[in-house]
Design a protein around this motif. Structure first.
Motif, mmCIF file in Angstrom:
data_model
loop_
_atom_site.group_PDB
_atom_site.id
_atom_site.type_symbol
_atom_site.label_atom_id
_atom_site.label_comp_id
_atom_site.label_asym_id
_atom_site.label_seq_id
_atom_site.Cartn_x
_atom_site.Cartn_y
_atom_site.Cartn_z
ATOM 1 N N ASP A 279 0.845 -1.187 0.000
ATOM 2 C CA ASP A 279 0.000 0.000 0.000
ATOM 3 C C ASP A 279 0.885 1.243 0.000
ATOM 4 O O ASP A 279 1.258 1.764 1.058
ATOM 5 C CB ASP A 279 -0.916 -0.017 1.228
ATOM 6 N N GLU A 280 1.205 1.678 -1.190
ATOM 7 C CA GLU A 280 2.104 2.833 -1.311
ATOM 8 C C GLU A 280 1.474 4.087 -0.727
ATOM 9 O O GLU A 280 2.159 4.940 -0.156
ATOM 10 C CB GLU A 280 2.463 3.053 -2.787
ATOM 11 N N SER A 281 0.145 4.204 -0.836
ATOM 12 C CA SER A 281 -0.536 5.400 -0.339
ATOM 13 C C SER A 281 -0.389 5.523 1.177
ATOM 14 O O SER A 281 -0.332 6.627 1.721
ATOM 15 C CB SER A 281 -2.022 5.360 -0.709
ATOM 16 N N PHE A 282 -0.308 4.371 1.859
ATOM 17 C CA PHE A 282 -0.158 4.383 3.319
ATOM 18 C C PHE A 282 1.160 5.050 3.709
ATOM 19 O O PHE A 282 1.204 5.917 4.583
ATOM 20 C CB PHE A 282 -0.221 2.952 3.848
ATOM 21 N N MET A 283 2.248 4.659 3.065
ATOM 22 C CA MET A 283 3.542 5.242 3.385
ATOM 23 C C MET A 283 3.675 6.661 2.846
ATOM 24 O O MET A 283 4.422 7.479 3.402
ATOM 25 C CB MET A 283 4.666 4.356 2.842
ATOM 26 N N ILE A 284 2.939 6.953 1.762
ATOM 27 C CA ILE A 284 2.942 8.327 1.247
ATOM 28 C C ILE A 284 2.386 9.277 2.305
ATOM 29 O O ILE A 284 2.885 10.394 2.493
ATOM 30 C CB ILE A 284 2.130 8.420 -0.065
ATOM 31 N N LYS A 285 1.346 8.822 3.020
ATOM 32 C CA LYS A 285 0.772 9.642 4.084
ATOM 33 C C LYS A 285 1.804 9.903 5.182
ATOM 34 O O LYS A 285 1.891 11.006 5.714
ATOM 35 C CB LYS A 285 -0.458 8.948 4.672
ATOM 36 N N TRP A 286 2.591 8.857 5.492
ATOM 37 C CA TRP A 286 3.627 9.040 6.506
ATOM 38 C C TRP A 286 4.705 10.000 6.019
ATOM 39 O O TRP A 286 5.185 10.846 6.773
ATOM 40 C CB TRP A 286 4.255 7.684 6.853
ATOM 41 N N ARG A 287 5.091 9.877 4.750
ATOM 42 C CA ARG A 287 6.100 10.793 4.223
ATOM 43 C C ARG A 287 5.589 12.233 4.204
ATOM 44 O O ARG A 287 6.329 13.174 4.502
ATOM 45 C CB ARG A 287 6.502 10.358 2.804
ATOM 46 N N ASP A 288 4.311 12.388 3.870
ATOM 47 C CA ASP A 288 3.718 13.722 3.882
ATOM 48 C C ASP A 288 3.708 14.291 5.294
ATOM 49 O O ASP A 288 3.965 15.479 5.512
ATOM 50 C CB ASP A 288 2.296 13.664 3.324
ATOM 51 N N LEU A 289 3.431 13.413 6.268
ATOM 52 C CA LEU A 289 3.432 13.825 7.662
ATOM 53 C C LEU A 289 4.823 14.313 8.071
ATOM 54 O O LEU A 289 4.969 15.330 8.761
ATOM 55 C CB LEU A 289 3.005 12.645 8.534
ATOM 56 N N ILE A 290 5.849 13.593 7.640
ATOM 57 C CA ILE A 290 7.229 13.975 7.956
ATOM 58 C C ILE A 290 7.565 15.330 7.343
ATOM 59 O O ILE A 290 8.120 16.217 8.008
ATOM 60 C CB ILE A 290 8.213 12.912 7.439
ATOM 61 N N GLU A 291 7.221 15.495 6.074
ATOM 62 C CA GLU A 291 7.533 16.748 5.386
ATOM 63 C C GLU A 291 6.856 17.924 6.061
ATOM 64 O O GLU A 291 7.460 18.986 6.268
ATOM 65 C CB GLU A 291 7.112 16.650 3.925
ATOM 66 N N ARG A 292 5.586 17.741 6.418
ATOM 67 C CA ARG A 292 4.863 18.834 7.065
ATOM 68 C C ARG A 292 5.434 19.146 8.440
ATOM 69 O O ARG A 292 5.494 20.307 8.856
ATOM 70 C CB ARG A 292 3.377 18.497 7.172
ATOM 71 N N SER A 293 5.871 18.107 9.156
ATOM 72 C CA SER A 293 6.400 18.324 10.507
ATOM 73 C C SER A 293 7.748 19.034 10.478
ATOM 74 O O SER A 293 8.120 19.694 11.460
ATOM 75 C CB SER A 293 6.527 16.981 11.236
ATOM 76 N N GLU A 294 8.472 18.907 9.367
ATOM 77 C CA GLU A 294 9.822 19.479 9.298
ATOM 78 C C GLU A 294 9.911 20.784 8.508
ATOM 79 O O GLU A 294 10.971 21.410 8.477
ATOM 80 C CB GLU A 294 10.782 18.446 8.687
ATOM 81 N N ARG A 295 8.809 21.182 7.886
ATOM 82 C CA ARG A 295 8.894 22.388 7.065
ATOM 83 C C ARG A 295 8.083 23.565 7.611
ATOM 84 O O ARG A 295 8.075 24.642 7.015
ATOM 85 C CB ARG A 295 8.419 22.081 5.646
ATOM 86 N N GLN A 296 7.381 23.377 8.760
ATOM 87 C CA GLN A 296 6.553 24.471 9.269
ATOM 88 C C GLN A 296 7.400 25.667 9.671
ATOM 89 O O GLN A 296 8.463 25.511 10.276
ATOM 90 C CB GLN A 296 5.738 24.013 10.480
#
Length: 585
Positions: A279-296
């Motif tokens: 389920d690539e979409s599952f890990m995509i959500k995690w990667r998006d979460l990481i990006e958002r947490s590190e770019r605010q």
């Protein structure tokens, strides 16, 4: 059934829970049903009577189980609902065996650690591992077991021996060991020291367990030469030695483990048969979460006014819920820990510098949260902070004791009952907060109102109801033995304090709000327990949005969205949904 045992070496508190949760996250992305068990070798029956200073917060499950905070990590990462039996303690095992001995189940035999205690541990693990999670009636495919403490601790010896036997009981192809060990770096040289890991693996082997995978915790990434050294002396293939350095956000751990080939290793070692495509979409959500947490870039500052601020783990779920909400609102969260005793008049006399610094920290924050707790220490400081938030129209969220303090503050300064208090602290004429009669048993452990309970909204004119999606009722987890005194409800409501959510019997006040305030909310339950990285808690979202000055626009948007949603659709959701809130972003 496949079993993954996660052990720890060198020191405790190096992240076994996060590693276990992250492994489970990877396996879920490949379509496997995963459950978890946490083993704590202390003699306590459960974590309910622990001091927050010693052991951090007590996490509460749907069934009312008071458990180790690591089970909160499992639920948040894996998106599952666990049960009290998923937390095994030495106390539980011995109580189980002693009860059987008293009933005569052992037919007069001498009851010993081996085989009776070790057999009980193995039977418990096998039984709990097969319990379905959530509404899925299917048996889990993989059980991840975290053995608390450190290899070599005398308290955990019976568990280590039980798993030495267990590996033969379930067969080698169904059982593997992941050993998490510290690789320290002295400040003088910054060199990665492998000797502690070598000793911990040697000790683990001496007890009959051989690690299949070694996860090395370090401050910085390890060079290949260090991995090869660990591989040689610990007799583990160098590809099965994984470095897990410190990261900015814990959400990155599953990604790093996946990139290190953990799934490929587990798939081969346990002969995993993948049941569905990755389920690539599952890990995509995690990667998006990481990006958002590190770019605010935009920051929101929340003052946490508590009694146990010396140990962050005492508010672990609260902090994670605030982080989930801040991520959702695209804000960088900054927490200011304010010891409530520092806000009191006694501190002003004894240490005026500390007093003024505490008030400066509070007054410069964008929002205030007063979490739960027990005892009279620091209560006056909490009440003072709540009074300031109420008068200054500062966004405020009270959790459990925070709601009770809000009711006391309002009774004192609006109803002019200057001696208003809680029966937990004093026995005055105006006990605005009282102990629930059915829980006045004299014991401490397991005597509170615990677990999942339903709260019904009694009005549509409610900020918090809109944040929950305008549903009629919600299910949240509780942990308290005191409540708002029904005798004072009418007076409080006439003065402007609205109790918008009540229990099934309409007697217990679950949610309070204030008129003419941007966000003043108190909840008797603990919404942080079911907050998730991809599904934040509604009360915490409200606090962050209000602190950012965006709550009014959000509520207008939610109201418009809800106008297009039928009552039947809302009813079919069962509990609350953040569907409309996610549309806003």
């Amino acid at each position: 059934m496949k079993y993954i045992l996660v052990t720890g070496g060198v020191i405790s508190g190096i992240g076994k829970g996060i590693i276990s949760s992250s492994i489970g996250t990877i396996l879920i992305s490949y379509g496997f049903r995963v459950t978890s068990i946490k083993i704590d070798p202390y003699i306590n029956i459960d974590a309910g009577t622990f001091s927050p200073f010693e052991h951090g917060e007590v996490f509460v499950l749907d069934d009312g189980g008071e458990v180790d905070l690591d089970l909160g990590n499992y639920e948040r990462f894996l998106g599952i609902t666990l049960h009290r039996d998923n937390n095994i303690t030495t106390g539980k095992i011995y109580q189980y065996v002693i009860d059987r001995e008293r009933r005569g189940d052992y037919l007069g035999k001498t009851v010993q650690v081996v085989p009776h205690i070790t057999d009980a541990i193995q039977e418990w693990v096998e039984r709990v591992a097969r319990i379905s999670v959530d509404d899925d009636t299917a048996e889990p495919d993989i059980c991840i077991i975290e053995l608390g403490g450190t290899v070599g601790d005398i308290e955990s010896m019976s568990f280590v021996e039980a798993f030495r036997q267990f590996q033969f009981r379930v067969k080698k192809e169904n059982f593997c060991v992941v050993h998490v060990s510290l690789v320290p770096q002295p400040n003088s040289t910054q060199e990665h020291k492998t000797k502690p890991t070598q000793h911990s693996v040697k000790e683990l082997r001496g007890y009959g367990l051989t690690p299949d995978l070694i996860v090395c915790r370090s401050t910085t990434p390890m060079p290949l030469s260090v991995k090869e050294k660990i591989s040689m002396f610990c007799q583990v293939d160098k590809d099965h030695v994984i470095c897990m350095p410190d990261v900015k956000t814990l959400y990155r751990v599953p990604i790093l483990l996946e990139e290190s080939g953990v799934y490929n290793f587990l798939s081969t070692r346990l002969n995993l048969i993948q049941k569905s495509s990755y389920d690539e979409s599952f890990m995509i959500k995690w990667r998006d979460l990481i990006e958002r947490s590190e770019r605010q870039l935009d920051e929101v500052v929340i003052a946490l006014v508590g009694k146990y601020t010396a140990l962050e783990d005492a508010y672990a779920s609260v902090l994670k819920a605030l982080n989930h909400a801040a991520l959702f609102c695209n804000r960088k969260l900054k927490i200011r820990f304010v010891d409530s005793t520092d806000l009191e008049e006694n501190t002003k006399k004894e240490d005026p510098v500390k007093y003024h610094e505490a008030w400066q920290q509070l007054c410069s924050a964008h929002g205030v949260i007063v979490p739960g707790g027990f005892g009279s220490r620091g209560i006056e400081g909490k009440i003072a902070a709540i009074e300031w938030a109420r008068k200054q129209l500062k966004p405020f969220l009270g959790i459990c004791l925070g709601l009770q303090c809000a009711a006391i503050e309002f009774a004192r300064h609006v109803l002019n009952y200057h001696d208003a208090t809680s029966s937990e602290f004093d026995t005055t004429n105006h006990q605005v907060i009282i102990e629930m009669p059915e829980h006045n048993t004299g014991n401490m452990g397991g005597t509170m109102r615990l677990g999942r309970r339903t709260t019904h909204f009694v009005t549509d004119d409610s900020i918090i109801k809109k944040l929950y999606g305008n549903v009629d009722s919600i299910d949240e987890r509780h942990r308290h033995r005191y409540e708002v005194n029904p005798r004072y409800i009418e007076e409080l409501e006439k003065a402007g304090m609205k109790f918008v959510g009540k229990s099934d019997d309409n007697q217990r006040m679950e949610i309070l709000e204030l008129d003419n305030h941007p966000y003043f909310v108190g909840v008797q339950y603990h919404p942080e327990y079911i907050s998730r990285p991809l599904k934040p808690s509604a009360p915490y979202l409200g606090l962050i949005w209000a602190a950012c000055g965006e709550l009014k626009n959000v509520l207008m948007h939610v109201t418009k969205e809800q106008m297009a949603t039928t009552d039947s659709t809302r009813k079919s959701s069962g509990t609350f949904s953040h569907k409309n809130l996610f549309r806003h972003t």
